[in-house]
Design an enzyme around this catalytic site. Structure first.
Site, PDB file in Angstrom:
ATOM      1  CG  ASP A   1      -1.899   1.049   1.322  1.00 18.20           C
ATOM      2  OD1 ASP A   1      -2.249   1.599   0.258  1.00 18.20           O
ATOM      3  OD2 ASP A   1      -2.336   1.381   2.444  1.00 18.20           O
TER       4      ASP A   1
ATOM      5  CD  GLU B   1      -0.398   5.521  -3.807  1.00 21.99           C
ATOM      6  OE1 GLU B   1       0.095   5.751  -2.689  1.00 21.99           O
ATOM      7  OE2 GLU B   1      -1.120   4.549  -4.040  1.00 21.99           O
TER       8      GLU B   1
ATOM      9  CG  ASP C   1      -8.019   4.720   0.858  1.00 26.16           C
ATOM     10  OD1 ASP C   1      -7.977   3.471   0.914  1.00 26.16           O
ATOM     11  OD2 ASP C   1      -7.154   5.459   1.344  1.00 26.16           O
TER      12      ASP C   1
HETATM   13  C1  GLC Z   1      -4.618   3.248   3.006  1.00 28.01           C
HETATM   14  C2  GLC Z   1      -5.157   2.078   2.208  1.00 28.01           C
HETATM   15  C3  GLC Z   1      -6.212   1.356   2.997  1.00 28.01           C
HETATM   16  C4  GLC Z   1      -5.602   0.898   4.327  1.00 28.01           C
HETATM   17  C5  GLC Z   1      -5.046   2.090   5.099  1.00 28.01           C
HETATM   18  C6  GLC Z   1      -4.321   1.677   6.362  1.00 28.01           C
HETATM   19  O1  GLC Z   1      -5.597   4.206   3.200  1.00 28.01           O
HETATM   20  O2  GLC Z   1      -5.645   2.495   0.962  1.00 28.01           O
HETATM   21  O3  GLC Z   1      -6.686   0.255   2.261  1.00 28.01           O
HETATM   22  O4  GLC Z   1      -6.565   0.246   5.096  1.00 28.01           O
HETATM   23  O5  GLC Z   1      -4.137   2.801   4.272  1.00 28.01           O
HETATM   24  O6  GLC Z   1      -3.266   0.829   6.100  1.00 28.01           O
END
Ligand code: GLC
Length: 821
Positions: A430, A433, A506
């Protein structure tokens, strides 16, 4: 080289590009915005040369390379002062493919480079480049003005531009991660991977960069892949209705023309350049339950038990960032998870795979082994003046590995050893980017290794996430030996599909987001990223039972099916909304498991042959102009048509069915294609249709993949009076033995008349499944059945069941079945 103003250019073009240019300059450097724009265009062709499959043209200073990649793909590159950049691409590992024949002919006004299928013409007078279909002589794509560029005094290199003509009826699709309507015509986009929490309709840019689009006009399709990792821009007739442009803040003006004329072939050919998704472990096609976060261990167990006690199938449970010690990757919070190995083992005994989150931000902490190793080995990114790139993410102050460095990728891949040893089955990357709190991402001056080709963050930003998941995938593949890794990434660039699946980031628990998600998965599929899903239910906000159930229904046919939610929301499991929702959710998740052999076979068709998994209507029937604007319905593979219900309170909806005949999956009613139908869609019904003539294999319902030893596979055979082929792929399900051809491909052909239905099977491959029998469920036979033979032997035991389906069994190795009136 003449200046822009010295040339007699179309004034509209200048206006549109000046506007674009100002925007770029303003974004990157407000000071530069004050200097006059000096754009240079290619001029009259003066020289040409050939080197194998590469043809070179020069106007005396700039050079253009036209490279024949395959019979249907041609690549074009521009070198403003004659010197090409290094030919290196993260998206395209190998450029040249098989070409049968190609040649160049010089005509008085132009050069023509042709393959068997297409011709690329380079006009001498103004360097206009066009692509023609040899068969129809139709011009598929043509410059509206010659390729051009502007020197970037601040950073070096050039802003590079291409402008193509846009036909009156032309529609555009693809471009990966965009959140508005599927048809891109009349809009303008930017590619710069962005952490876009709670993004909205038409918000741009989002998390991923796929600079590839498909144009459809005059019933024919082609694609353009602008392989440029810098911030890039696309304009599909917005600034000027007659022009499509793409440009970037740096790098090379390099693009691939990819011929169709069928849209599905354009996408297949794009995948032949950038690769397909490897076969996932079969369990990855099951239902996944996620939340930010399930902790401590007791909660994880409670969720797992919640599935098993309610008989709702589930294959994977996720641990989001809170499983870590202070958000330090590759560590455990021992208060929450005192013995992760034992817990993972116990979950595995109950049929659950454990998937964990790993982010790129490494906490600056000299007592933390990952940070220490990264620091000692100089693995973290640095700024232009050699300071470390530091930014705040979940753990606080962080430094970030340079995933564009192969040595760093290898180190990172090995960091998963302990997680793999204790039984973690999948990894979720995650924030890649890369996301940084406050500033959004890294500043432009951060330096990257770029696999030895060097670059600033301007060049590496859009590939950072892809290289992270690449290192994760490669590391897991090595550590898991012959087992297939399962990886998910949020950010990526073209070619990312070689390393993992994606979720759309998200999203929000609204009906609008259900629509956005439906289009996003279709668009990602057109853009060569097949294994995609949304956070079912919406990440932030609170869905009600109806919205959640409609999302589960859509998710049943998302290649990646995972529910996920933010920590500040109410509980969000399939049973959280009570009845009737729990039972309906169960029915759809069960349907996913019943269809597992079909879903898995469709995945194989993607992996092996490059077919997209999810196919929008326009891909099925591009000749129908109306389909360019239909974006609700799609097929999963080519046999099941899905029409999600996207409106609150709906009890019916209009469905367009493509050519042919379709069976309503629920009622078995036969409907004619090429027309719209009003179909019942109460909360327990998402309209689903099966193409007449299909053979849809089905497993018994199981609570997780592999729970039940399958003793017979049900074959749902849908009568058709024209011949239709279906495929069933089978293998071990979790190893790479398929790379040694250890698999089996079965082809079923169904053909009916008024008196006879014939089903034929041919089998190839080296794998033999364990079951012995097929159990038939033949739907829609239009005559009374008086006799059935399997390979000329009479079947005595058959009956018509309560749903009017013909039921009997046969050995799995049959060749021909005949059902007689
Ligand atoms: C980011 C991700 C989400 C995750 C969060 C905490 O917002 O997109 O899916 O739950 O981080 O790790």
């Amino acid at each position: 080289m003449e200046e822009l103003n010295d040339k007699s250019k179309d004034i509209n073009d200048i206006i549109s590009f000046e506007a674009a240019e100002e925007q770029i300059q303003h974004l990157n450097n407000p000071v530069a915005a004050l200097k006059p724009i000096v754009k240079k265009y290619l001029n009259t062709v003066q020289k040409s040369a050939q080197d194998g499959n590469k043809f070179y043209f020069s106007d005396g200073d700039a050079r253009v390379e036209v490279r024949v990649v395959s019979d249907e793909i041609i690549r074009v590159r521009l070198a403003p002062h004659g010197v090409f950049l290094d030919d290196f691409s993260y998206a395209v590992p190998t450029v040249d493919q098989k070409v049968t024949t190609f040649k160049m002919e010089e005509h008085p006004e132009y050069y023509a480079i042709s393959t068997n299928t297409i011709t690329c013409n380079v006009r001498k007078s103004d360097f206009n480049v066009s692509f023609v279909d040899n068969h129809t002589q139709m011009v598929m794509s043509e410059d509206a003005s010659p390729m051009h560029w502007e020197e970037n005094v601040e950073f070096g290199g050039y802003y590079v531009f291409a402008t193509k003509k846009c036909q009156a009826e032309e529609n555009f699709f693809g471009l990966g991660d965009k959140s508005g309507n599927m048809n891109l015509r009349g809009r303008h986009f930017q590619n710069w991977n962005t952490d876009a929490y709670s993004f909205g309709w038409d918000q741009d840019p989002l998390y991923r960069t796929i600079p590839f689009y498909v144009g459809v006009h005059n019933q024919a399709a082609y694609g353009i892949f602008f392989d440029n990792t810098f911030r890039s821009y696309f304009d599909f007739g917005k600034e000027d209705n007659a022009k499509t442009s793409f440009w970037a803040d740096g790098g090379e003006l390099q693009y691939y023309y990819i011929h169709g004329p069928h849209m599905i072939d354009v996408v297949k050919r794009y995948q032949s350049l950038t690769g397909t998704h490897p076969m996932p472990p079969k369990w990855a096609l099951g239902y996944h339950q996620c939340r930010w976060s399930y902790y401590p261990e007791k909660k994880v167990k409670e969720i797992a038990d919640g599935f098993r006690s309610r008989n709702i199938p589930c294959d994977a449970i996720y641990l989001d960032i809170d499983y870590m010690d202070g958000y330090r990757c590759f560590t455990w919070n021992k208060n929450y998870f005192p013995d992760p190995k034992r817990m993972i083992k116990e979950l595995a005994n109950d049929g659950f795979k454990t998937v964990v989150m790993i982010d790129p931000g490494i906490k600056v902490d000299d007592n933390y082994w990952v940070f220490k190793e990264g620091k000692e080995n100089n693995y973290f990114c640095r700024r232009s003046d050699d300071y470390f790139m530091e930014g705040h993410v979940w753990p606080g102050r962080c430094q970030f590995p340079d995933f564009t460095n192969p040595t760093v990728r290898e180190w990172w891949g090995n960091l998963y050893k302990e997680l793999v040893d204790i039984g973690v089955a999948g990894v979720w990357n995650d924030m890649n980017e890369p996301a940084v709190f406050g500033s959004g991402t890294f500043p432009n001056d951060v330096r990257h290794n770029y696999d030895g080709y060097r670059g600033s963050h301007r060049k590496a930003h859009n590939v950072y996430g892809m290289q992270m998941v690449r290192s994760t995938y490669d590391g897991l593949k090595k550590l898991m030996r012959n087992k297939r890794p399962f990886t998910i990434t949020r950010a990526g660039y073209s070619g990312m599909q070689r390393y993992g699946c994606v979720w759309t980031g998200d999203n929000v628990a609204t009906w609008e987001h259900l629509k956005i998600g439906n289009i996003q998965c279709q668009r990602m599929s057109v853009s060569g990223v097949p294994f995609c899903g949304t956070d079912i239910g919406g990440f932030s906000g609170e869905p009600d039972g109806e919205l959640f159930t409609r999302w589960i229904q859509l998710g049943t046919f998302s290649p990646f099916m995972r529910a996920h939610s933010a920590g500040d929301t109410a509980e969000r499991e399939p049973w959280s909304f009570g009845e009737p929702y729990t039972s309906i959710n169960r029915t759809y998740i069960e349907l996913r498991y019943r269809l597992m052999p079909y879903l898995y076979s469709v995945f194989w068709e993607h992996h092996r042959y490059g077919f997209p998994i999810v196919r929008p209507l326009v891909m099925l029937e591009q000749e129908n102009v109306g389909n360019g604007f239909r974006q609700d319905e799609f097929t999963f593979g080519d046999k099941i048509l899905v029409c999600p219900v996207l409106e609150q309170g709906a009890t019916s909806r209009m469905v367009y069915l493509p050519k042919g005949k379709w069976f309503n999956l629920w009622t078995h009613e036969i409907l004619d294609g090429e027309s719209e139908h009003n179909v019942a869609a109460p909360i327990e019904r998402m309209p689903l249709f099966v193409r007449a003539g299909s053979v849809i294999p089905e497993y018994p319902v199981m609570q997780y993949v592999g729970e039940i030893h399958v003793e017979e596979v049900m074959l749902n055979v849908y009568y058709s009076d024209y011949e239709v082929n279906s495929f069933l792929f089978e293998d071990h399900g979790d190893t790479f033995a398929y790379e040694q051809d250890i698999y089996s491909e079965k082809k079923f052909s169904v053909r009916g008349t008024q008196y006879l239905l014939t089903i034929e099977q041919s089998i190839t491959g080296l794998y033999t499944p364990n079951y012995e029998l097929y159990n038939y469920n033949v739907i829609g036979v239009p005559f009374n059945v008086n006799k059935i033979t399997v390979d000329d032997k009479d079947v005595t035991d058959y009956h018509i069941d309560e749903r009017n389906c013909l039921r009997f069994k046969s050995n799995k190795n049959f060749t021909t079945i005949k059902i007689y009136n």
